[in-house]
Write a protein that holds these residues in place. Structure first.
Motif, short mmCIF file in Angstrom:
data_model
loop_
_atom_site.label_atom_id
_atom_site.label_comp_id
_atom_site.label_asym_id
_atom_site.label_seq_id
_atom_site.Cartn_x
_atom_site.Cartn_y
_atom_site.Cartn_z
N ARG A 230 5.10 7.22 6.45
CA ARG A 230 6.19 7.35 5.30
C ARG A 230 6.28 6.16 4.45
NH1 ARG A 230 10.59 5.18 4.51
NH2 ARG A 230 10.61 4.25 6.70
N GLU A 231 6.12 4.67 4.98
CA GLU A 231 6.25 3.58 4.52
C GLU A 231 5.04 3.53 3.08
OE1 GLU A 231 6.03 -1.38 5.02
OE2 GLU A 231 5.64 0.09 6.45
N ARG A 232 3.80 3.92 3.58
CA ARG A 232 2.73 4.09 2.83
C ARG A 232 3.00 4.73 1.78
NH1 ARG A 232 -1.63 7.39 2.35
NH2 ARG A 232 -3.73 6.45 1.65
N LEU A 233 3.34 6.13 1.99
CA LEU A 233 3.50 7.10 0.67
C LEU A 233 4.56 6.55 0.07
CD1 LEU A 233 3.38 10.35 2.80
CD2 LEU A 233 1.62 9.26 1.39
N LYS B 258 4.36 6.21 -4.07
CA LYS B 258 5.56 6.73 -4.83
C LYS B 258 6.32 5.68 -5.79
CE LYS B 258 9.67 9.61 -4.68
NZ LYS B 258 10.76 10.55 -3.72
N ARG B 259 6.62 4.70 -5.14
CA ARG B 259 7.48 3.51 -6.14
C ARG B 259 6.49 3.26 -7.09
NH1 ARG B 259 10.69 -1.35 -2.92
NH2 ARG B 259 11.60 -2.21 -4.92
N LEU B 260 5.03 2.71 -6.74
CA LEU B 260 4.17 2.10 -7.74
C LEU B 260 4.09 3.11 -8.85
CD1 LEU B 260 1.77 0.34 -5.31
CD2 LEU B 260 3.51 -0.70 -6.67
N LYS B 261 3.79 4.57 -8.61
CA LYS B 261 3.67 5.25 -9.55
C LYS B 261 4.72 5.74 -10.53
CE LYS B 261 -0.17 7.96 -7.26
NZ LYS B 261 -0.54 9.34 -6.76
N GLY C 289 -11.28 -6.68 13.96
CA GLY C 289 -10.77 -5.41 14.42
C GLY C 289 -10.03 -4.77 13.43
N ASN C 290 -9.38 -3.62 13.91
CA ASN C 290 -8.28 -2.86 13.03
C ASN C 290 -7.00 -3.19 13.17
OD1 ASN C 290 -10.52 -1.92 11.24
ND2 ASN C 290 -10.82 -0.12 12.84
N VAL C 291 -6.68 -4.27 14.10
CA VAL C 291 -5.12 -4.31 14.41
C VAL C 291 -4.63 -5.34 13.22
CG1 VAL C 291 -3.66 -5.88 16.04
CG2 VAL C 291 -5.76 -4.59 16.83
N GLY C 292 -3.25 -4.97 12.91
CA GLY C 292 -2.65 -5.72 12.06
C GLY C 292 -2.77 -5.37 10.55
N MET C 293 -3.37 -4.02 10.40
CA MET C 293 -3.84 -3.65 8.93
C MET C 293 -2.74 -3.09 8.01
SD MET C 293 -6.95 -4.66 8.87
CE MET C 293 -7.68 -3.39 7.22
N THR C 294 -1.37 -2.83 8.73
CA THR C 294 -0.55 -1.90 7.87
C THR C 294 0.16 -3.07 7.10
OG1 THR C 294 1.13 -2.69 9.74
CG2 THR C 294 0.26 -0.65 9.64
N CYS C 295 -0.24 -4.42 7.16
CA CYS C 295 0.28 -5.11 5.93
C CYS C 295 -0.42 -4.84 4.50
CB CYS C 295 -0.12 -6.76 6.23
SG CYS C 295 -1.94 -7.05 6.30
N TYR C 296 -1.36 -4.05 4.42
CA TYR C 296 -1.98 -3.60 3.30
C TYR C 296 -1.38 -2.49 2.69
CZ TYR C 296 -5.46 -7.38 4.34
OH TYR C 296 -6.07 -8.29 4.53
N ASN C 297 -0.28 -1.84 3.03
CA ASN C 297 0.53 -0.80 2.81
C ASN C 297 2.00 -1.43 2.10
OD1 ASN C 297 -0.95 1.35 3.01
ND2 ASN C 297 -0.38 1.78 5.19
N ASN C 298 2.12 -2.83 2.41
CA ASN C 298 3.35 -3.51 1.86
C ASN C 298 3.55 -3.22 0.48
OD1 ASN C 298 4.49 -6.16 0.74
ND2 ASN C 298 5.74 -5.41 2.63
N TYR C 299 4.70 -3.15 0.02
CA TYR C 299 4.85 -2.83 -1.46
C TYR C 299 4.65 -3.92 -2.33
CZ TYR C 299 7.79 -2.49 -5.81
OH TYR C 299 8.06 -2.59 -7.18
#
Length: 452
Positions: A121-124, A128-131, A221-231
């Motif tokens: 939801r944060e990613r979407l 949405k906000r950038l668009k 590895g793939n741990v801690g990657m959600t930072c790249y969804n940060n607005y």
């Protein structure tokens, strides 16, 4: 009046709670602070609920070591993210009350799929906000250089991904040279957001020295990657004035940072190969054109040389014919022009002598007239100067006498006096107050007075 001991009161509360909440249940909350203790390996989460950014409910919880390890391992497996501060979670809990430690929730389990949905939801929401701001494709729309060779690299130096990236660039089979400068940053976890943004700010100040920015990560590895969804991080990449290329090393769906970048690859080496291929795509047409030119130039030159020889032969023949045809008429025309020129020169010579004589006489008369005018002007100027000098001398004498009479010393000689204080000459009694010290100046001395 009946008096209870504190132990009795807390025991009653404990029994009532255990009676009211005999079983466990699920609760939705934000882990505001995980509170992990590395010594005991227990965690003491602080659970909150927020409305419009304000905390409206808060309670402490307990997550014992064995349960914590099991839940954390499940999170890493499902989300590629560990338990951490700031995540929304669905927790399986049981209310517990200790007479010694008070009310808290004992965490039995945490559902990682719920948190996964929250992260998506944060990613979407970021997309949405950038668009909605009209900047989602801003970096993609930048005009890229034909050849990208000067690179500002944001990465963790010494990582496997960085080493692989540099190896592809330096050892490319075509011998292309790349200039690069590394801006070292944290590349995963929440700390990566501020760290990468800081390096982007540094690069922006010296952006004229680079063709593009490369953000690469790998080997962790793939741990801690959600930072790249940060607005905030995604917005910085989208609005950056240079093309941004990302190779952050993941095999899952693209993060928002990838989506807003000018170019992305799932690996750092993929970005390096793209940069090499981009130059190769420019070089191949040039090499083909070079081969065509080298092959066709000798043939074209031979053909043109033959044509040039033929044109030269025809031109020489035509020139001879044309010259012979016009030579006789040119001779007659030349004789005629010589005759007319001589006659015209004779007439012009006579005219010029007459003009010269006329100018000479006119000049002499003009000089004579001007000399007479100058003599008269000189006499008149001399008389005017003498008269003006006499008048100005009289005025100066009159002004000197007036100034002498206005001199304060002359006024004192005539019986007047001058009164002053520390601020200067006193012109009005309104400027004097009781207790002031004043000085009265006469011709032959002064007196100091105190006003009563």
């Amino acid at each position: 009046m009946k008096i209870f001991s504190l132990k009795q009161v807390t025991g009653i509360i404990q029994s009532k709670i255990e009676l009211q909440f005999p079983s466990s249940f699920w609760v939705r909350a934000e882990i505001n602070r995980l509170g992990y203790n590395p010594h005991s390996q227990h965690a003491y989460p602080e659970l909150v609920e927020k409305e419009n950014g304000r905390i409206v409910a808060q309670i402490g919880a307990t997550l014992f070591a064995r349960t914590f390890q099991s839940i954390n391992a499940n999170f890493l497996k499902v989300l590629n993210e560990p338990l951490k501060d700031g995540i929304n979670a669905l927790l399986h809990v049981k209310i517990q009350f200790s007479p010694l430690y008070g009310l808290s929730l004992n965490v039995i389990d945490i559902d990682p799929t719920y948190t996964l949905g929250e992260l998506e939801r944060e990613r979407l929401e970021t997309i949405k906000r950038l668009k909605s701001e009209g900047i989602f494709d801003a970096n993609k729309k930048l005009k890229q250089p034909l050849i990208i060779q000067r690179l500002a690299i944001i990465s963790g130096e010494g990582t496997q991904g960085f080493s692989d990236f540099m190896s592809v660039l330096k050892n490319n089979e075509f011998g292309y040279a790349f200039f690069s400068h590394v801006f070292s940053a944290v590349m995963q976890g929440d700390a990566a957001i501020e760290s990468i943004q800081k390096q982007l700010s540094r690069i922006q100040k010296v952006r004229k020295h680079f063709d593009a920015v490369v953000i690469i990560r790998g080997g962790g590895g793939n741990v801690g990657m959600t930072c790249y969804n940060n607005y905030n991080l995604s917005r910085s990449i989208a609005l950056f004035p240079l093309p941004v290329l990302t190779g952050i090393g993941h095999s899952t769906n693209e993060f928002v940072a990838d989506l807003v970048a000018a170019r992305t690859s799932i690996t750092p080496t993929g970005i390096a190969a793209y940069l090499v291929d981009r130059i190769r795509d420019v070089e191949i047409p040039l090499l083909n054109a070079k081969d065509i030119i080298l092959r066709e130039i000798p043939e074209r030159m031979a053909t043109e040389h033959q044509l040039l020889g033929e044109y030269a032969f025809e031109l020489r023949s035509l020139a001879r014919l044309e010259m012979n045809r016009h030579r006789e008429s040119q001779d007659r025309l030349a004789q005629k022009m010589i005759f007319k020129t001589n006659r015209t020169l004779s007439k012009e010579h006579v005219i010029q002598e007459n003009i010269l004589n006329t100018l000479t006489n006119a000049t002499k008369n003009l000089v004579k007239s001007e000399k007479q005018t100058l003599r008269l002007g000189k006499d008149q100027l001399t008389r005017s100067f003498k008269q003006a000098h006499s008048e100005q001398s009289q005025k100066i004498e009159s002004l000197s006498e007036t100034l002498r009479l206005l001199n304060p010393i002359e006024l004192l000689k005539r019986g007047y006096s001058i009164t002053t204080n520390e601020k200067g000459i006193l012109k009005s009694i309104k400027n004097i107050n009781s207790g002031d010290v004043i000085i009265t100046q006469f011709q032959d001395g002064s007196i100091k007075s105190t006003v009563n």
